[in-house]
Design an enzyme around this catalytic site. Structure first.
Site, PDB file in Angstrom:
ATOM      1  N   TRP A  16      42.500 -63.657  44.657  1.00  0.00           N
ATOM      2  CA  TRP A  16      43.523 -62.523  44.277  1.00  0.00           C
ATOM      3  C   TRP A  16      44.626 -62.824  43.438  1.00  0.00           C
ATOM      4  O   TRP A  16      45.165 -61.884  42.924  1.00  0.00           O
ATOM      5  CB  TRP A  16      43.940 -61.800  45.635  1.00  0.00           C
ATOM      6  CG  TRP A  16      42.747 -60.777  45.881  1.00  0.00           C
ATOM      7  CD1 TRP A  16      41.431 -60.971  45.530  1.00  0.00           C
ATOM      8  CD2 TRP A  16      42.769 -59.892  47.269  1.00  0.00           C
ATOM      9  NE1 TRP A  16      40.598 -60.127  46.109  1.00  0.00           N
ATOM     10  CE2 TRP A  16      41.357 -59.612  47.366  1.00  0.00           C
ATOM     11  CE3 TRP A  16      43.602 -59.644  48.176  1.00  0.00           C
ATOM     12  CZ2 TRP A  16      41.004 -58.751  48.421  1.00  0.00           C
ATOM     13  CZ3 TRP A  16      43.353 -58.843  48.980  1.00  0.00           C
ATOM     14  CH2 TRP A  16      42.186 -58.367  49.179  1.00  0.00           C
ATOM     15  N   LYS A  17      45.010 -64.150  43.621  1.00  0.00           N
ATOM     16  CA  LYS A  17      46.252 -64.563  42.759  1.00  0.00           C
ATOM     17  C   LYS A  17      47.347 -63.818  43.535  1.00  0.00           C
ATOM     18  O   LYS A  17      47.319 -63.376  44.412  1.00  0.00           O
ATOM     19  CB  LYS A  17      45.992 -64.657  41.171  1.00  0.00           C
ATOM     20  CG  LYS A  17      44.873 -65.319  40.948  1.00  0.00           C
ATOM     21  CD  LYS A  17      44.539 -65.501  39.268  1.00  0.00           C
ATOM     22  CE  LYS A  17      43.161 -66.197  38.946  1.00  0.00           C
ATOM     23  NZ  LYS A  17      43.281 -66.684  37.709  1.00  0.00           N
TER      24      LYS A  17
ATOM     25  N   GLU B 260      46.341 -73.001  37.403  1.00  0.00           N
ATOM     26  CA  GLU B 260      47.328 -72.006  37.386  1.00  0.00           C
ATOM     27  C   GLU B 260      48.683 -72.932  37.877  1.00  0.00           C
ATOM     28  O   GLU B 260      49.810 -73.272  37.703  1.00  0.00           O
ATOM     29  CB  GLU B 260      47.487 -70.845  37.722  1.00  0.00           C
ATOM     30  CG  GLU B 260      46.384 -70.013  36.624  1.00  0.00           C
ATOM     31  CD  GLU B 260      45.964 -68.796  37.226  1.00  0.00           C
ATOM     32  OE1 GLU B 260      46.233 -68.273  38.559  1.00  0.00           O
ATOM     33  OE2 GLU B 260      44.909 -68.271  36.634  1.00  0.00           O
TER      34      GLU B 260
ATOM     35  N   GLU C 103      36.059 -75.433  37.460  1.00  0.00           N
ATOM     36  CA  GLU C 103      36.847 -74.087  36.696  1.00  0.00           C
ATOM     37  C   GLU C 103      37.139 -74.498  35.414  1.00  0.00           C
ATOM     38  O   GLU C 103      38.485 -75.115  35.119  1.00  0.00           O
ATOM     39  CB  GLU C 103      37.777 -73.408  37.445  1.00  0.00           C
ATOM     40  CG  GLU C 103      37.753 -73.055  38.821  1.00  0.00           C
ATOM     41  CD  GLU C 103      38.516 -72.084  39.108  1.00  0.00           C
ATOM     42  OE1 GLU C 103      38.002 -70.799  39.227  1.00  0.00           O
ATOM     43  OE2 GLU C 103      39.591 -72.293  39.299  1.00  0.00           O
TER      44      GLU C 103
ATOM     45  N   GLY D 292      39.968 -66.311  33.279  1.00  0.00           N
ATOM     46  CA  GLY D 292      40.757 -65.294  32.774  1.00  0.00           C
ATOM     47  C   GLY D 292      40.665 -64.836  31.505  1.00  0.00           C
ATOM     48  O   GLY D 292      41.278 -64.197  30.721  1.00  0.00           O
TER      49      GLY D 292
ATOM     50  N   GLY E 151      38.295 -64.700  39.999  1.00  0.00           N
ATOM     51  CA  GLY E 151      39.534 -64.212  39.862  1.00  0.00           C
ATOM     52  C   GLY E 151      39.610 -62.511  39.644  1.00  0.00           C
ATOM     53  O   GLY E 151      39.160 -61.824  40.776  1.00  0.00           O
ATOM     54  N   GLY E 152      39.476 -62.213  38.440  1.00  0.00           N
ATOM     55  CA  GLY E 152      39.210 -60.682  37.970  1.00  0.00           C
ATOM     56  C   GLY E 152      38.271 -59.763  38.764  1.00  0.00           C
ATOM     57  O   GLY E 152      38.677 -58.684  39.137  1.00  0.00           O
TER      58      GLY E 152
HETATM   59  C1  PEP Z   1      40.187 -68.078  38.817  1.00  0.00           C
HETATM   60  O1  PEP Z   1      41.619 -68.058  38.657  1.00  0.00           O
HETATM   61  O2  PEP Z   1      40.018 -69.192  39.588  1.00  0.00           O
HETATM   62  C2  PEP Z   1      39.151 -67.405  37.945  1.00  0.00           C
HETATM   63  C3  PEP Z   1      37.933 -68.341  38.061  1.00  0.00           C
HETATM   64  O3  PEP Z   1      39.656 -66.534  37.493  1.00  0.00           O
HETATM   65  P1  PEP Z   1      38.693 -65.378  36.715  1.00  0.00           P
HETATM   66  O4  PEP Z   1      37.459 -65.139  37.272  1.00  0.00           O
HETATM   67  O5  PEP Z   1      39.317 -64.272  36.173  1.00  0.00           O
HETATM   68  O6  PEP Z   1      38.460 -66.008  35.238  1.00  0.00           O
END
Ligand code: PEP
Length: 255
Positions: free
Chosen positions: A10-11, A96, A167, A173, A234-235
Site C-alpha cells: 500500500w506504500k 523506492e 520489479e 507505477g 501497488g496501485g
Molecule cells: C510496487 O510498488 O511494488 C509496484 C509494483 O507498484 P505498481 O503495481 O503500482 O506498479
C-alpha cells in the site's frame, strides 16, 4: 507446486479507518480461505487495524524494517515491533527505498539478515531501470548484482524463507508492464541463479513475484508463466475490487 502469493504494497496510503473499509469490502468480494496466500503490507500505523481483519489465507507484511533490534534511530521501526502484530513478511529493498531513501545493497543485506534471524520472511525486491536495461551491461547484470549482494552468505536453509520480487523500475507505477515474455525470461534467470548459488530444492521452492503495473487486465497472462508465482502489487492493491479480481485470477490458475 508453488502456491501463489498475491501481495499488496500500500506504500504511504490508507489510514486505519480506510484499512477497515478495505477489508470489509474485500470480504464482500471473496470467500476465505483462498488457495493462494494473500499478503497485505499497510503503512505501520494501519498494521493494528489490518491485524484485526486477518482471516484464513490472509497474512500481514511490513514495507520496511531497521536492521538493528533497538536504539537511537529516530523514525525507524524494529522487527520486534512488527512481530507483536503477527507480521509475517517484510519487503526489503523496494526500488523506492533504494532511490528515494538511499538504501544500498549493503544496507539491504543487513535487513535481510535481521528479518531471517527473527524468523520472518523477507521479500527481496530487485529490478533495473530503463537505462540499465538498454545499456551494454544489460538488465541481467543488474539483477545478478542485486541478488548476489542482497543474499550474500544466506544459508540454503534460510533461503527457503526468502521471496524474490522482480520489479522492473520502468514498470512501477507507470502503467507500463513488462511483457509476459520479458518477465518470464527474468524470472527464469533468477531461478537459475538460485539453482547455481543454492541448490535445486531451493530454486524449486522459492517464490518469485512479478511487480510493475500488475492489474486485472494483464494478470492472467503474467501469472500463468511458469516461473511467476504471484505478484507484488501497488496501485491495483489499493482498491478492494481490483485486488479481489487479482486474487480471483490466481485462484482460477491454481486449479
Ligand atoms: C510496487 O510498488 O511494488 C509496484 C509494483 O507498484 P505498481 O503495481 O503500482 O506498479
Amino acid at each position: 507446486m508453488r502456491r501463489y502469493l498475491i501481495a499488496g504494497n500500500w506504500k504511504m496510503n490508507k489510514t486505519a479507518r480506510e484499512t477497515k473499509s478495505f477489508f470489509e469490502e474485500l470480504s464482500s468480494h471473496l470467500t476465505f480461505p483462498t488457495q493462494s496466500e494473500i499478503l497485505i503490507c499497510p503503512p505501520f500505523t494501519s498494521i493494528p487495524e489490518a491485524h484485526r481483519h486477518l482471516q484464513g489465507s490472509i497474512v500481514l507484511g511490513a514495507q520496511n524494517v531497521h536492521a538493528k533490534a533497538s536504539g537511537a534511530f529516530t523514525g525507524e521501526i524494529s522487527l520486534s515491533m512488527l512481530t507483536e502484530w503477527n507480521v509475517a513478511y517484510v519487503i526489503v529493498g523496494h526500488s523506492e527505498r533504494r532511490t528515494l531513501f538511499g538504501e544500498t545493497d549493503a544496507c539491504i543485506h543487513e535487513k535481510i539478515k535481521t528479518v531471517l534471524q527473527g524468523r520472518l520472511k523477507p521479500i527481496l525486491c530487485v529490478g533495473e531501470t530503463l537505462e540499465e536495461r538498454q545499456s551494454k551491461q544489460g538488465a541481467f547484470a543488474v539483477i545478478e548484482r542485486e541478488l548476489a549482494n542482497g543474499l550474500k552468505d544466506i544459508s540454503a536453509e534460510d533461503m527457503r524463507a526468502v521471496t524474490i520480487a522482480y520489479e522492473p523500475i520502468w514498470a512501477i507505477g507507470t502503467g507500463e508492464t513488462a511483457t509476459p515474455e520479458i518477465a518470464q525470461e527474468m524470472h527464469h534467470f533468477i531461478r537459475q541463479w538460485l539453482n547455481a548459488h543454492c541448490n535445486t530444492a531451493v530454486a524449486e521452492q522459492v517464490r518469485l513475484l512479478y511487480g510493475g503495473s500488475l492489474k486485472p487486465s494483464n494478470a492472467k497472462e503474467l501469472l500463468s508463466k511458469q516461473d511467476i508465482d504471484g505478484g507484488l502489487i501497488g496501485g491495483a492493491a489499493l482498491e478492494a475490487k481490483s485486488f479481489a479480481e487479482l486474487i480471483r485470477i490466481a485462484e482460477e490458475l491454481s486449479h
